[in-house]
Scaffold this motif. Structure first.
Motif, PDB file in Angstrom:
ATOM      1  N   TRP A   1       0.847  -1.195   0.000  1.00  8.47           N
ATOM      2  CA  TRP A   1       0.000   0.000   0.000  1.00  8.47           C
ATOM      3  C   TRP A   1       0.879   1.240   0.000  1.00  8.47           C
ATOM      4  N   TRP A   2       0.655   2.108  -0.994  1.00  9.74           N
ATOM      5  CA  TRP A   2       1.383   3.364  -1.131  1.00  9.74           C
ATOM      6  C   TRP A   2       0.461   4.474  -0.651  1.00  9.74           C
ATOM      7  N   ALA A   3       0.699   4.987   0.558  1.00 11.63           N
ATOM      8  CA  ALA A   3      -0.217   5.950   1.179  1.00 11.63           C
ATOM      9  C   ALA A   3      -0.251   7.279   0.426  1.00 11.63           C
ATOM     10  N   GLU A   4       0.912   7.748  -0.041  1.00 18.46           N
ATOM     11  CA  GLU A   4       0.957   9.034  -0.736  1.00 18.46           C
ATOM     12  C   GLU A   4       0.201   8.997  -2.058  1.00 18.46           C
ATOM     13  N   GLY A   5       0.245   7.864  -2.743  1.00 17.43           N
ATOM     14  CA  GLY A   5      -0.474   7.720  -4.005  1.00 17.43           C
ATOM     15  C   GLY A   5      -1.876   7.173  -3.828  1.00 17.43           C
ATOM     16  N   ASN A   6      -2.210   6.766  -2.589  1.00 21.51           N
ATOM     17  CA  ASN A   6      -3.528   6.246  -2.232  1.00 21.51           C
ATOM     18  C   ASN A   6      -3.923   5.048  -3.098  1.00 21.51           C
ATOM     19  N   ARG A   7      -2.968   4.109  -3.288  1.00 19.57           N
ATOM     20  CA  ARG A   7      -3.253   2.914  -4.087  1.00 19.57           C
ATOM     21  C   ARG A   7      -2.239   1.825  -3.776  1.00 19.57           C
ATOM     22  N   TRP A   8      -2.518   0.617  -4.299  1.00 17.30           N
ATOM     23  CA  TRP A   8      -1.603  -0.513  -4.166  1.00 17.30           C
ATOM     24  C   TRP A   8      -0.557  -0.465  -5.264  1.00 17.30           C
ATOM     25  N   VAL A   9       0.666  -0.925  -4.954  1.00 15.77           N
ATOM     26  CA  VAL A   9       1.773  -0.972  -5.899  1.00 15.77           C
ATOM     27  C   VAL A   9       2.352  -2.383  -5.862  1.00 15.77           C
ATOM     28  N   LYS A  10       2.507  -3.019  -7.040  1.00 15.93           N
ATOM     29  CA  LYS A  10       3.088  -4.358  -7.100  1.00 15.93           C
ATOM     30  C   LYS A  10       4.581  -4.236  -7.375  1.00 15.93           C
ATOM     31  N   LEU A  11       5.397  -4.805  -6.481  1.00 21.42           N
ATOM     32  CA  LEU A  11       6.846  -4.729  -6.599  1.00 21.42           C
ATOM     33  C   LEU A  11       7.452  -6.111  -6.387  1.00 21.42           C
ATOM     34  N   LYS A  12       8.644  -6.322  -6.941  1.00 20.62           N
ATOM     35  CA  LYS A  12       9.422  -7.527  -6.693  1.00 20.62           C
ATOM     36  C   LYS A  12      10.490  -7.150  -5.675  1.00 20.62           C
ATOM     37  N   LEU A  13      10.329  -7.647  -4.430  1.00 23.48           N
ATOM     38  CA  LEU A  13      11.162  -7.208  -3.323  1.00 23.48           C
ATOM     39  C   LEU A  13      11.893  -8.376  -2.682  1.00 23.48           C
ATOM     40  N   SER A  14      13.078  -8.090  -2.145  1.00 26.00           N
ATOM     41  CA  SER A  14      13.776  -9.078  -1.330  1.00 26.00           C
ATOM     42  C   SER A  14      13.132  -9.076   0.054  1.00 26.00           C
ATOM     43  N   THR A  15      13.309 -10.168   0.790  1.00 26.97           N
ATOM     44  CA  THR A  15      12.706 -10.245   2.111  1.00 26.97           C
ATOM     45  C   THR A  15      13.310  -9.212   3.055  1.00 26.97           C
ATOM     46  N   LYS A  16      14.579  -8.883   2.865  1.00 21.16           N
ATOM     47  CA  LYS A  16      15.208  -7.832   3.660  1.00 21.16           C
ATOM     48  C   LYS A  16      14.531  -6.485   3.404  1.00 21.16           C
ATOM     49  N   ALA A  17      14.172  -6.213   2.137  1.00 21.87           N
ATOM     50  CA  ALA A  17      13.502  -4.954   1.804  1.00 21.87           C
ATOM     51  C   ALA A  17      12.101  -4.901   2.407  1.00 21.87           C
ATOM     52  N   ILE A  18      11.419  -6.045   2.474  1.00 21.25           N
ATOM     53  CA  ILE A  18      10.081  -6.084   3.071  1.00 21.25           C
ATOM     54  C   ILE A  18      10.158  -5.723   4.554  1.00 21.25           C
ATOM     55  N   LYS A  19      11.180  -6.240   5.239  1.00 18.10           N
ATOM     56  CA  LYS A  19      11.357  -5.926   6.660  1.00 18.10           C
ATOM     57  C   LYS A  19      11.693  -4.451   6.849  1.00 18.10           C
ATOM     58  N   THR A  20      12.519  -3.902   5.964  1.00 17.00           N
ATOM     59  CA  THR A  20      12.915  -2.499   6.071  1.00 17.00           C
ATOM     60  C   THR A  20      11.741  -1.573   5.757  1.00 17.00           C
ATOM     61  N   LEU A  21      10.842  -2.017   4.867  1.00 17.63           N
ATOM     62  CA  LEU A  21       9.658  -1.224   4.524  1.00 17.63           C
ATOM     63  C   LEU A  21       8.815  -0.908   5.748  1.00 17.63           C
ATOM     64  N   GLU A  22       8.728  -1.865   6.667  1.00 18.92           N
ATOM     65  CA  GLU A  22       7.896  -1.676   7.847  1.00 18.92           C
ATOM     66  C   GLU A  22       8.421  -0.554   8.738  1.00 18.92           C
ATOM     67  N   THR A  23       9.730  -0.318   8.730  1.00 14.00           N
ATOM     68  CA  THR A  23      10.290   0.731   9.579  1.00 14.00           C
ATOM     69  C   THR A  23      10.429   2.056   8.838  1.00 14.00           C
ATOM     70  N   LYS A  24      10.963   2.031   7.607  1.00 18.21           N
ATOM     71  CA  LYS A  24      11.215   3.269   6.874  1.00 18.21           C
ATOM     72  C   LYS A  24       9.983   3.805   6.158  1.00 18.21           C
ATOM     73  N   GLY A  25       9.238   2.922   5.528  1.00 17.01           N
ATOM     74  CA  GLY A  25       8.100   3.340   4.717  1.00 17.01           C
ATOM     75  C   GLY A  25       8.447   3.275   3.235  1.00 17.01           C
ATOM     76  N   LEU A  26       7.425   3.090   2.413  1.00 14.10           N
ATOM     77  CA  LEU A  26       7.615   2.877   0.983  1.00 14.10           C
ATOM     78  C   LEU A  26       8.149   4.116   0.271  1.00 14.10           C
ATOM     79  N   GLN A  27       7.596   5.286   0.568  1.00 15.62           N
ATOM     80  CA  GLN A  27       7.991   6.501  -0.142  1.00 15.62           C
ATOM     81  C   GLN A  27       9.459   6.844   0.103  1.00 15.62           C
ATOM     82  N   LYS A  28       9.914   6.694   1.339  1.00 18.33           N
ATOM     83  CA  LYS A  28      11.309   7.021   1.673  1.00 18.33           C
ATOM     84  C   LYS A  28      12.280   6.065   0.979  1.00 18.33           C
ATOM     85  N   MET A  29      11.939   4.769   0.955  1.00 17.27           N
ATOM     86  CA  MET A  29      12.814   3.794   0.293  1.00 17.27           C
ATOM     87  C   MET A  29      12.833   4.016  -1.217  1.00 17.27           C
ATOM     88  N   ALA A  30      11.697   4.374  -1.798  1.00 17.59           N
ATOM     89  CA  ALA A  30      11.635   4.637  -3.236  1.00 17.59           C
ATOM     90  C   ALA A  30      12.462   5.868  -3.594  1.00 17.59           C
TER      91      ALA A  30
END
Length: 78
Positions: free
Chosen positions: A39-68
């Protein structure tokens, strides 16, 4: 599409498979990639990505927009 994490850039690593007699043959250590709908909150929609499991864990702390932004990715294309 290559086997590469879209946010962190992780990819396969060259290595050797070593037998009991210590013969070495080349092999690949692939990154643990998952197709994930995030879920991309700034774009108010779902985004399909191919992610490593490490990136999925980091997403929970940093957030999608900051990592992008760090990866230089425009999420409107996904």
């Amino acid at each position: 599409m290559s086997r590469r994490c879209q946010l962190t850039g992780k990819k396969a690593n060259n290595s050797f498979a070593v037998s009991h007699s210590h013969r070495r043959t080349k092999r690949l250590q692939n990154a643990n990639l998952q197709n994930k709908r995030v879920w991309w909150a700034e774009g108010n929609r779902w985004v399909k990505l191919k992610l490593s499991t490490k990136a999925i864990k980091t997403l929970e702390t940093k957030g999608l927009q900051k990592m992008a932004n760090e990866a230089g990715i425009n999420l409107n294309h996904y």
